[in-house]
Design a protein around this motif. Structure first.
Motif, mmCIF file in Angstrom:
data_model
loop_
_atom_site.group_PDB
_atom_site.id
_atom_site.type_symbol
_atom_site.label_atom_id
_atom_site.label_comp_id
_atom_site.label_asym_id
_atom_site.label_seq_id
_atom_site.Cartn_x
_atom_site.Cartn_y
_atom_site.Cartn_z
ATOM 1 N N HIS A 2 0.804 -1.226 0.000
ATOM 2 C CA HIS A 2 0.000 0.000 0.000
ATOM 3 C C HIS A 2 0.837 1.277 0.000
ATOM 4 O O HIS A 2 0.432 2.273 -0.603
ATOM 5 C CB HIS A 2 -0.976 -0.011 1.166
ATOM 6 C CG HIS A 2 -1.931 -1.148 1.100
ATOM 7 N ND1 HIS A 2 -2.951 -1.209 0.174
ATOM 8 C CD2 HIS A 2 -1.997 -2.299 1.809
ATOM 9 C CE1 HIS A 2 -3.610 -2.336 0.329
ATOM 10 N NE2 HIS A 2 -3.052 -3.024 1.303
ATOM 11 N N GLY A 3 1.987 1.257 0.644
ATOM 12 C CA GLY A 3 2.866 2.427 0.613
ATOM 13 C C GLY A 3 3.384 2.695 -0.793
ATOM 14 O O GLY A 3 3.410 3.841 -1.254
ATOM 15 N N GLN A 4 3.753 1.645 -1.485
ATOM 16 C CA GLN A 4 4.214 1.769 -2.860
ATOM 17 C C GLN A 4 3.068 2.176 -3.780
ATOM 18 O O GLN A 4 3.247 2.968 -4.698
ATOM 19 C CB GLN A 4 4.842 0.455 -3.330
ATOM 20 C CG GLN A 4 6.089 0.087 -2.553
ATOM 21 C CD GLN A 4 6.505 -1.355 -2.769
ATOM 22 O OE1 GLN A 4 5.688 -2.225 -3.030
ATOM 23 N NE2 GLN A 4 7.806 -1.603 -2.637
ATOM 24 N N ALA A 5 1.893 1.650 -3.524
ATOM 25 C CA ALA A 5 0.720 1.997 -4.330
ATOM 26 C C ALA A 5 0.394 3.480 -4.180
ATOM 27 O O ALA A 5 0.071 4.150 -5.165
ATOM 28 C CB ALA A 5 -0.481 1.146 -3.922
ATOM 29 N N LEU A 6 0.508 4.000 -2.968
ATOM 30 C CA LEU A 6 0.239 5.420 -2.735
ATOM 31 C C LEU A 6 1.228 6.286 -3.512
ATOM 32 O O LEU A 6 0.835 7.274 -4.148
ATOM 33 C CB LEU A 6 0.307 5.736 -1.245
ATOM 34 C CG LEU A 6 -0.150 7.125 -0.841
ATOM 35 C CD1 LEU A 6 -1.644 7.285 -1.084
ATOM 36 C CD2 LEU A 6 0.180 7.384 0.617
ATOM 37 N N SER A 7 2.476 5.896 -3.508
ATOM 38 C CA SER A 7 3.494 6.637 -4.253
ATOM 39 C C SER A 7 3.212 6.608 -5.755
ATOM 40 O O SER A 7 3.320 7.634 -6.436
ATOM 41 C CB SER A 7 4.879 6.047 -3.967
ATOM 42 O OG SER A 7 5.863 6.689 -4.725
ATOM 43 N N ALA A 29 -9.832 12.052 -11.908
ATOM 44 C CA ALA A 29 -10.817 11.910 -10.835
ATOM 45 C C ALA A 29 -10.817 10.492 -10.260
ATOM 46 O O ALA A 29 -10.840 10.309 -9.032
ATOM 47 C CB ALA A 29 -12.205 12.281 -11.343
ATOM 48 N N GLU A 30 -10.775 9.490 -11.128
ATOM 49 C CA GLU A 30 -10.748 8.097 -10.665
ATOM 50 C C GLU A 30 -9.491 7.815 -9.853
ATOM 51 O O GLU A 30 -9.547 7.179 -8.797
ATOM 52 C CB GLU A 30 -10.820 7.138 -11.848
ATOM 53 C CG GLU A 30 -12.176 7.054 -12.493
ATOM 54 C CD GLU A 30 -12.199 6.161 -13.724
ATOM 55 O OE1 GLU A 30 -11.172 5.536 -14.054
ATOM 56 O OE2 GLU A 30 -13.270 6.083 -14.357
ATOM 57 N N ASN A 31 -8.362 8.294 -10.334
ATOM 58 C CA ASN A 31 -7.107 8.070 -9.629
ATOM 59 C C ASN A 31 -7.087 8.810 -8.291
ATOM 60 O O ASN A 31 -6.549 8.302 -7.306
ATOM 61 C CB ASN A 31 -5.914 8.481 -10.495
ATOM 62 C CG ASN A 31 -4.613 7.957 -9.945
ATOM 63 O OD1 ASN A 31 -4.381 6.755 -9.911
ATOM 64 N ND2 ASN A 31 -3.768 8.873 -9.491
ATOM 65 N N ALA A 32 -7.682 9.996 -8.240
ATOM 66 C CA ALA A 32 -7.743 10.761 -6.988
ATOM 67 C C ALA A 32 -8.558 10.005 -5.936
ATOM 68 O O ALA A 32 -8.181 9.966 -4.756
ATOM 69 C CB ALA A 32 -8.340 12.141 -7.239
ATOM 70 N N VAL A 33 -9.661 9.387 -6.350
ATOM 71 C CA VAL A 33 -10.474 8.592 -5.426
ATOM 72 C C VAL A 33 -9.674 7.385 -4.944
ATOM 73 O O VAL A 33 -9.671 7.053 -3.750
ATOM 74 C CB VAL A 33 -11.795 8.154 -6.091
ATOM 75 C CG1 VAL A 33 -12.515 7.103 -5.261
ATOM 76 C CG2 VAL A 33 -12.689 9.357 -6.321
ATOM 77 N N GLN A 34 -8.971 6.731 -5.841
ATOM 78 C CA GLN A 34 -8.158 5.574 -5.470
ATOM 79 C C GLN A 34 -7.007 5.984 -4.549
ATOM 80 O O GLN A 34 -6.668 5.251 -3.609
ATOM 81 C CB GLN A 34 -7.641 4.873 -6.729
ATOM 82 C CG GLN A 34 -8.756 4.235 -7.528
ATOM 83 C CD GLN A 34 -8.340 3.856 -8.940
ATOM 84 O OE1 GLN A 34 -7.380 4.389 -9.492
ATOM 85 N NE2 GLN A 34 -9.088 2.943 -9.532
ATOM 86 N N TYR A 35 -6.422 7.139 -4.791
ATOM 87 C CA TYR A 35 -5.361 7.665 -3.929
ATOM 88 C C TYR A 35 -5.913 7.867 -2.520
ATOM 89 O O TYR A 35 -5.306 7.461 -1.536
ATOM 90 C CB TYR A 35 -4.833 8.993 -4.496
ATOM 91 C CG TYR A 35 -3.787 9.651 -3.640
ATOM 92 C CD1 TYR A 35 -2.441 9.366 -3.817
ATOM 93 C CD2 TYR A 35 -4.131 10.565 -2.657
ATOM 94 C CE1 TYR A 35 -1.467 9.966 -3.042
ATOM 95 C CE2 TYR A 35 -3.174 11.176 -1.873
ATOM 96 C CZ TYR A 35 -1.839 10.877 -2.070
ATOM 97 O OH TYR A 35 -0.883 11.474 -1.285
ATOM 98 N N ARG A 36 -7.068 8.513 -2.431
ATOM 99 C CA ARG A 36 -7.678 8.798 -1.125
ATOM 100 C C ARG A 36 -8.038 7.498 -0.400
ATOM 101 O O ARG A 36 -7.885 7.397 0.818
ATOM 102 C CB ARG A 36 -8.914 9.674 -1.306
ATOM 103 C CG ARG A 36 -9.567 10.067 -0.026
ATOM 104 C CD ARG A 36 -8.658 10.956 0.821
ATOM 105 N NE ARG A 36 -9.224 11.107 2.135
ATOM 106 C CZ ARG A 36 -8.568 10.898 3.269
ATOM 107 N NH1 ARG A 36 -7.306 10.575 3.258
ATOM 108 N NH2 ARG A 36 -9.168 11.045 4.409
ATOM 109 N N THR A 37 -8.501 6.499 -1.124
ATOM 110 C CA THR A 37 -8.837 5.208 -0.524
ATOM 111 C C THR A 37 -7.590 4.535 0.045
ATOM 112 O O THR A 37 -7.614 4.027 1.175
ATOM 113 C CB THR A 37 -9.504 4.288 -1.567
ATOM 114 O OG1 THR A 37 -10.680 4.938 -2.057
ATOM 115 C CG2 THR A 37 -9.862 2.938 -0.982
ATOM 116 N N GLY A 96 -5.659 4.280 8.692
ATOM 117 C CA GLY A 96 -6.261 3.323 9.616
ATOM 118 C C GLY A 96 -5.225 2.385 10.205
ATOM 119 O O GLY A 96 -5.261 2.056 11.396
ATOM 120 N N ARG A 97 -4.293 1.984 9.377
ATOM 121 C CA ARG A 97 -3.215 1.090 9.829
ATOM 122 C C ARG A 97 -2.354 1.783 10.880
ATOM 123 O O ARG A 97 -2.016 1.206 11.907
ATOM 124 C CB ARG A 97 -2.376 0.674 8.623
ATOM 125 C CG ARG A 97 -1.320 -0.325 8.915
ATOM 126 C CD ARG A 97 -1.899 -1.711 8.795
ATOM 127 N NE ARG A 97 -0.792 -2.640 8.735
ATOM 128 C CZ ARG A 97 -0.779 -3.771 9.388
ATOM 129 N NH1 ARG A 97 -1.828 -4.143 10.072
ATOM 130 N NH2 ARG A 97 0.251 -4.560 9.319
#
Length: 112
Positions: free
Chosen positions: A10-15, A85-93, A100-101
């Motif tokens: 998830h850290g790599q995905a966020l980057s 917009a789609e990527n921004a939602v995925q970034y926020r998720t 939460g972690r």
């Protein structure tokens, strides 16, 4: 290494999502630039490359326009805005998952 154990992929995905937002914003900003070639990151490929320890630049692709413009620009504003917009939602998720972690770890350290 410890960071990978805590956050996994998830850290790599966020980057990667952040890099993709930057690239899509650049496409939008250059919508009127003659001969500008829109680029995007193939997220799945990039994540696979990063997970195997490689650089994600191999997952950058030029966008193929549905209707090319006469000035050679391949940016289709509606497509770029939708992707952004789609990527921004995925970034926020992804960010919410990581928050939460961190909150769970913080509570565990406090003994709550």
């Amino acid at each position: 290494m410890a960071q990978d154990a805590l956050f996994g992929i998830h850290g790599q995905a966020l980057s990667l999502r952040s890099q993709r937002l930057t690239m899509l914003a650049s496409n939008i900003a250059n919508a009127a630039t003659p001969n500008y070639k829109a680029r995007d990151i193939d997220f799945e490929s990039a994540l696979g490359l990063v997970a195997s320890g490689q650089d994600a630049t191999g997952a950058v692709r030029y966008r193929v326009p549905v209707q090319p413009s006469l000035d050679g620009n391949t940016v289709e504003l509606s497509t770029e805005q939708t992707q952004f917009a789609e990527n921004a939602v995925q970034y926020r998720t992804t960010l919410a998952f990581l928050e939460g972690r961190v909150a769970t770890i913080t509570r565990a350290l406090k003994g709550e």
